[in-house]
Motif scaffolding. Structure first.
Motif, PDB file in Angstrom:
ATOM      1  N   PHE A  72       9.973  -1.457   0.011  1.00  0.00           N
ATOM      2  CA  PHE A  72      10.040  -2.666  -0.809  1.00  0.00           C
ATOM      3  C   PHE A  72       9.350  -3.834  -0.106  1.00  0.00           C
ATOM      4  O   PHE A  72       8.565  -4.566  -0.708  1.00  0.00           O
ATOM      5  N   THR A  73       9.621  -3.993   1.181  1.00  0.00           N
ATOM      6  CA  THR A  73       9.059  -5.125   1.929  1.00  0.00           C
ATOM      7  C   THR A  73       7.548  -5.014   2.069  1.00  0.00           C
ATOM      8  O   THR A  73       6.826  -6.009   1.908  1.00  0.00           O
ATOM      9  N   VAL A  74       7.050  -3.804   2.347  1.00  0.00           N
ATOM     10  CA  VAL A  74       5.606  -3.619   2.510  1.00  0.00           C
ATOM     11  C   VAL A  74       4.871  -3.968   1.216  1.00  0.00           C
ATOM     12  O   VAL A  74       3.879  -4.716   1.222  1.00  0.00           O
ATOM     13  N   ILE A  75       5.348  -3.433   0.097  1.00  0.00           N
ATOM     14  CA  ILE A  75       4.689  -3.702  -1.183  1.00  0.00           C
ATOM     15  C   ILE A  75       4.815  -5.175  -1.553  1.00  0.00           C
ATOM     16  O   ILE A  75       3.865  -5.798  -2.047  1.00  0.00           O
ATOM     17  N   PHE A  78       2.404  -7.276   0.532  1.00  0.00           N
ATOM     18  CA  PHE A  78       1.033  -7.045   0.063  1.00  0.00           C
ATOM     19  C   PHE A  78       0.772  -7.881  -1.188  1.00  0.00           C
ATOM     20  O   PHE A  78      -0.287  -8.517  -1.321  1.00  0.00           O
ATOM     21  N   GLY A  79       1.728  -7.898  -2.107  1.00  0.00           N
ATOM     22  CA  GLY A  79       1.592  -8.699  -3.312  1.00  0.00           C
ATOM     23  C   GLY A  79       1.504 -10.184  -3.010  1.00  0.00           C
ATOM     24  O   GLY A  79       0.718 -10.908  -3.622  1.00  0.00           O
ATOM     25  N   VAL A  80       2.326 -10.654  -2.061  1.00  0.00           N
ATOM     26  CA  VAL A  80       2.296 -12.068  -1.682  1.00  0.00           C
ATOM     27  C   VAL A  80       0.918 -12.450  -1.136  1.00  0.00           C
ATOM     28  O   VAL A  80       0.325 -13.464  -1.534  1.00  0.00           O
ATOM     29  N   ARG A 115      -8.638  -6.339  -9.944  1.00  0.00           N
ATOM     30  CA  ARG A 115      -7.815  -7.529  -9.743  1.00  0.00           C
ATOM     31  C   ARG A 115      -6.557  -7.480 -10.601  1.00  0.00           C
ATOM     32  O   ARG A 115      -5.447  -7.699 -10.112  1.00  0.00           O
ATOM     33  N   GLY A 116      -6.719  -7.166 -11.890  1.00  0.00           N
ATOM     34  CA  GLY A 116      -5.552  -7.079 -12.766  1.00  0.00           C
ATOM     35  C   GLY A 116      -4.601  -5.976 -12.334  1.00  0.00           C
ATOM     36  O   GLY A 116      -3.379  -6.156 -12.333  1.00  0.00           O
ATOM     37  N   PHE A 117      -5.165  -4.833 -11.950  1.00  0.00           N
ATOM     38  CA  PHE A 117      -4.327  -3.713 -11.512  1.00  0.00           C
ATOM     39  C   PHE A 117      -3.487  -4.091 -10.301  1.00  0.00           C
ATOM     40  O   PHE A 117      -2.280  -3.820 -10.255  1.00  0.00           O
ATOM     41  N   LEU A 118      -4.110  -4.721  -9.311  1.00  0.00           N
ATOM     42  CA  LEU A 118      -3.388  -5.067  -8.090  1.00  0.00           C
ATOM     43  C   LEU A 118      -2.302  -6.112  -8.341  1.00  0.00           C
ATOM     44  O   LEU A 118      -1.251  -6.085  -7.700  1.00  0.00           O
ATOM     45  N   VAL A 119      -2.549  -7.032  -9.267  1.00  0.00           N
ATOM     46  CA  VAL A 119      -1.543  -8.051  -9.575  1.00  0.00           C
ATOM     47  C   VAL A 119      -0.245  -7.395 -10.041  1.00  0.00           C
ATOM     48  O   VAL A 119       0.852  -7.758  -9.607  1.00  0.00           O
ATOM     49  N   ASN A 120      -0.351  -6.404 -10.934  1.00  0.00           N
ATOM     50  CA  ASN A 120       0.860  -5.746 -11.430  1.00  0.00           C
ATOM     51  C   ASN A 120       1.371  -4.673 -10.472  1.00  0.00           C
ATOM     52  O   ASN A 120       2.573  -4.540 -10.260  1.00  0.00           O
ATOM     53  N   ALA A 121       0.462  -3.902  -9.885  1.00  0.00           N
ATOM     54  CA  ALA A 121       0.885  -2.781  -9.043  1.00  0.00           C
ATOM     55  C   ALA A 121       1.561  -3.235  -7.760  1.00  0.00           C
ATOM     56  O   ALA A 121       2.344  -2.487  -7.172  1.00  0.00           O
ATOM     57  N   SER A 122       1.278  -4.461  -7.306  1.00  0.00           N
ATOM     58  CA  SER A 122       1.828  -4.926  -6.031  1.00  0.00           C
ATOM     59  C   SER A 122       3.089  -5.762  -6.211  1.00  0.00           C
ATOM     60  O   SER A 122       3.441  -6.543  -5.337  1.00  0.00           O
ATOM     61  N   ASN A 123       3.767  -5.572  -7.329  1.00  0.00           N
ATOM     62  CA  ASN A 123       4.993  -6.325  -7.598  1.00  0.00           C
ATOM     63  C   ASN A 123       6.197  -5.382  -7.616  1.00  0.00           C
ATOM     64  O   ASN A 123       6.538  -4.821  -8.662  1.00  0.00           O
ATOM     65  N   ALA A 198       3.163 -16.498  -5.614  1.00  0.00           N
ATOM     66  CA  ALA A 198       3.288 -15.861  -4.296  1.00  0.00           C
ATOM     67  C   ALA A 198       4.578 -16.307  -3.613  1.00  0.00           C
ATOM     68  O   ALA A 198       5.289 -15.486  -3.016  1.00  0.00           O
ATOM     69  N   ALA A 199       4.890 -17.599  -3.710  1.00  0.00           N
ATOM     70  CA  ALA A 199       6.110 -18.127  -3.080  1.00  0.00           C
ATOM     71  C   ALA A 199       7.356 -17.525  -3.717  1.00  0.00           C
ATOM     72  O   ALA A 199       8.322 -17.176  -3.027  1.00  0.00           O
ATOM     73  N   VAL A 200       7.337 -17.392  -5.043  1.00  0.00           N
ATOM     74  CA  VAL A 200       8.486 -16.793  -5.735  1.00  0.00           C
ATOM     75  C   VAL A 200       8.672 -15.337  -5.314  1.00  0.00           C
ATOM     76  O   VAL A 200       9.790 -14.886  -5.033  1.00  0.00           O
ATOM     77  N   LEU A 201       7.561 -14.582  -5.268  1.00  0.00           N
ATOM     78  CA  LEU A 201       7.652 -13.182  -4.855  1.00  0.00           C
ATOM     79  C   LEU A 201       8.141 -13.060  -3.416  1.00  0.00           C
ATOM     80  O   LEU A 201       8.907 -12.152  -3.081  1.00  0.00           O
TER      81      LEU A 201
END
Length: 210
Positions: A72-75, A78-80, A115-123, A198-201
């Motif tokens: 959970f922390t790694v993903i 990465f998203g942040v 870009r779109g894929f990473l935004v959703n996949a990294s959450n 990013a701050a919220v995540l």
């Protein structure tokens, strides 16, 4: 899944998609920078990320992610970092001369999809959220694969409509802007939205979402 259950899920899908988040910010940013037509590449990437999230939950990997603090922390981080990167890029984006420069500048189709894929996949928060929500709309006595396919088709359809709205709204802002100062201010606003996401995540804790 009965029709009544599907209609209940359809309502939930609209609420989920309309809720402000990184996907909405990414869609508006793409519409602002590239216009509606090219913004669809970003929307495609978002849907691929969404399908990955649903597949992770359906495969049972979501439960592992929910229990594993390390995964959970790694993903999450990465998203942040990726959202911060998008925020910095938006901040540094150069204003265009709207009379001589096309809104398609600065972004190939594969780059927008990624870009779109990473935004959703990294959450990871979204995966854990789906893990908590989706089973409520499933009939455990019936085959699960057709139910997950119906859920995926519903969520993707609704999300495409919503993200198209966000992208189109931002594209209208792009066509209305004429001065470099207006475009710079708008870029800074969207940069702030990426950094806020990013701050919220970054504040999300695994224990709070399980």
């Amino acid at each position: 899944m009965t029709w009544q259950m599907w209609l209940a899920f359809l309502g939930a899908a609209w609420v989920i998609s309309l809720s402000p988040g990184a996907g909405a910010v990414a869609s508006m940013s793409s519409g602002l920078t590239h216009g509606l037509r090219r913004g669809y590449w970003n929307i495609l990437g978002l849907q691929l990320g969404l399908l990955l999230q649903i597949a992770v939950v359906a495969a049972g990997v979501g439960a592992v992610l929910a229990r594993s603090a390390t995964a959970f922390t790694v993903i999450k981080w990465f998203g942040v970092v990726y959202l911060v990167y998008l925020g910095v890029r938006q901040w540094r984006a150069r204003p265009a001369d709207t009379e001589t420069e096309s809104p398609t500048r600065g972004g190939s189709a594969p780059a927008l999809v990624l870009r779109g894929f990473l935004v959703n996949a990294s959450n990871p928060k979204a995966v854990v959220f789906m893990l908590a929500v989706l089973p409520q709309f499933l009939n455990p006595a019936a085959p699960l694969v057709p139910q997950y396919l119906a859920i995926a088709a519903t969520m993707v359809t609704v999300d495409v409509i919503v993200m198209t709205g966000y992208t189109g709204l931002a594209a209208r802002v792009l066509t209305a802007m004429r001065s470099a100062r207006q475009q710079t201010i708008t870029n800074r606003v969207f940069s702030g939205l990426f950094l806020t996401a990013a701050a919220v995540l970054a504040t999300v804790r695994r224990a709070a979402t399980v």
